[in-house]
Scaffold this active site. Structure first.
Site: not given
Ligand code: NDP
Length: 249
Positions: A143, A156
Site C-alpha cells: 500500500s 497498518y
C-alpha cells in the site's frame, strides 16, 4: 500470437471482494486457471460461477489466512487440483485503523497475522514447487501505507512496510531460480476495506478523504497485476506505487 498467461495457474488470496475479485476475473479472462481463497464461501462460489460461465476454470479454497496452516493449505489445494502454481497473488488483508494509544492490540495482532504472517505462510508453501519448476511469480499487495505512515495507520503501516521489506529480501533469495517478486503499493481503492474500521472518527475521516477524490477501482490494480505477470521471463517488475490522480499523500 500466443498469450503467455494462457493455461497458467494462479492463486489469488482475498478474492471474495475488491482487488482480489477483480484480479481473479482479469487473470481468468487471459486464460489463467485460478484458485480463489478467502473466508466467505458464498462470495467465492459466486465468483467461481462467473469465471466458469465465461469459459474459465476456478477452484474455491476457503481459508482463514490468520491461520498459517490454512494459508499453506490453500496453496497445496491449488497444486493438487491444477498440478502446479505459477502465480501467487498475496492480496488478502485487513485495515484496522485507530490511534496507537487506545488501540485494541488483539485486533492489531489479527491484522499482523493476516497481512504479514498469512502472506509469508502462503509464500513459503508455494516456493518448493516454483523452485522445482524454475518458474514462479509472487505478487504481494502492500500500500502507499507501506511507503509512508499517517495518524491512525501505525500498525497498518507496520504490516505494509513489512510486506515491502519481505518482498525485497525474498526476491534476493529466489531470483536465481527464475522466480519473480513484485510488490504493488496502491493508494485509495474503492472497496470494502474501510468498512471494518472499528474506530468511528478514524473511519469517518478516511471515508470523507476517499470520497473527495476519484478513487482507484479494483480493476485498475488487477490490470496492473496482469501487466506485471505477463512480462517476458527476463523482466521482473519489482515495485509499483500507484495512486489516484487526485491523491496527494
Ligand atoms: P476488501 O475488504 O474488499 O478485500 C479484502 C479481501 O481479503 C477479502 O476478500 C477478504 O475476504 C480477504 N480477507 C480478509 N481477512 C482474511 C482472512 N483472515 N483470511 C482470508 N482472507 C481474508 O479490500 P481490498 O480489496 O481493498 O483489499 C485487498 C488488499 O489490498 C489488502 O491487502 C489491502 O490492505 C490492500 N490495499 C487496499 C487499498 C484500498 O484503498 N482499498 C489500498 C492499498 C492496499 P473474506 O472476508 O471473505 O475472508
Amino acid at each position: 500470437m500466443n498469450d503467455r498467461l494462457d493455461g497458467c495457474v494462479a492463486l489469488v488470496t482475498g478474492a471474495s471482494s475488491g482487488i482480489g475479485e477483480a484480479t481473479a476475473l482479469a487473470l481468468a479472462a487471459r486464460g489463467v486457471r485460478v484458485a480463489i481463497a478467502a473466508r466467505r464461501r458464498d462470495r467465492l462460489d459466486a465468483l467461481a460461477a462467473r469465471i466458469v460461465t465465461a469459459g474459465g476454470e476456478a477452484l474455491v479454497a476457503v481459508a482463514d489466512f490468520a491461520d498459517e496452516t490454512q494459508a499453506a493449505r490453500a496453496v497445496h489445494e491449488t497444486e493438487a487440483r491444477f498440478g502446479r502454481l505459477d502465480i501467487l497473488v498475496n492480496n488478502a488483508g485487513v485495515m484496522y485503523l485507530e490511534p496507537v494509544e487506545t488501540a485494541d492490540l488483539g485486533r492489531w495482532r489479527h491484522m499482523l497475522e493476516v497481512n504479514v504472517l498469512g502472506l509469508i505462510a502462503a509464500t513459503q508453501a508455494a516456493l518448493p514447487g516454483m523452485r522445482e519448476r524454475r518458474n514462479g511469480h509472487i505478487v504481494n499487495i502492500s500500500s502507499t501505507a507501506g511507503r509512508t505512515g499517517n495518524p491512525g495507520g501505525a500498525a497498518y503501516s507496520a504490516t505494509k512496510f513489512g510486506v515491502v521489506g519481505f518482498s525485497e529480501a525474498l526476491r534476493k533469495e529466489v531470483y536465481k531460480d527464475n522466480i519473480r517478486v513484485t510488490v504493488i503499493e496502491p493508494g485509495i481503492v474503492e472497496t470494502e476495506l474501510r468498512e471494518h474500521i472499528a474506530h468511528a472518527p478514524t473511519q469517518q475521516a478516511i471515508n470523507t478523504w476517499a470520497e473527495s477524490m476519484r478513487q482507484l477501482k479494483g480493476e485498475d490494480i488487477a490490470n496492473t497485476i496482469v501487466f506485471c505477470v505477463s512480462q517476458p521471463d527476463h523482466v521482473n517488475i519489482n515495485e509499483i506505487l500507484m495512486r489516484p490522480t487526485d491523491q496527494e499523500r
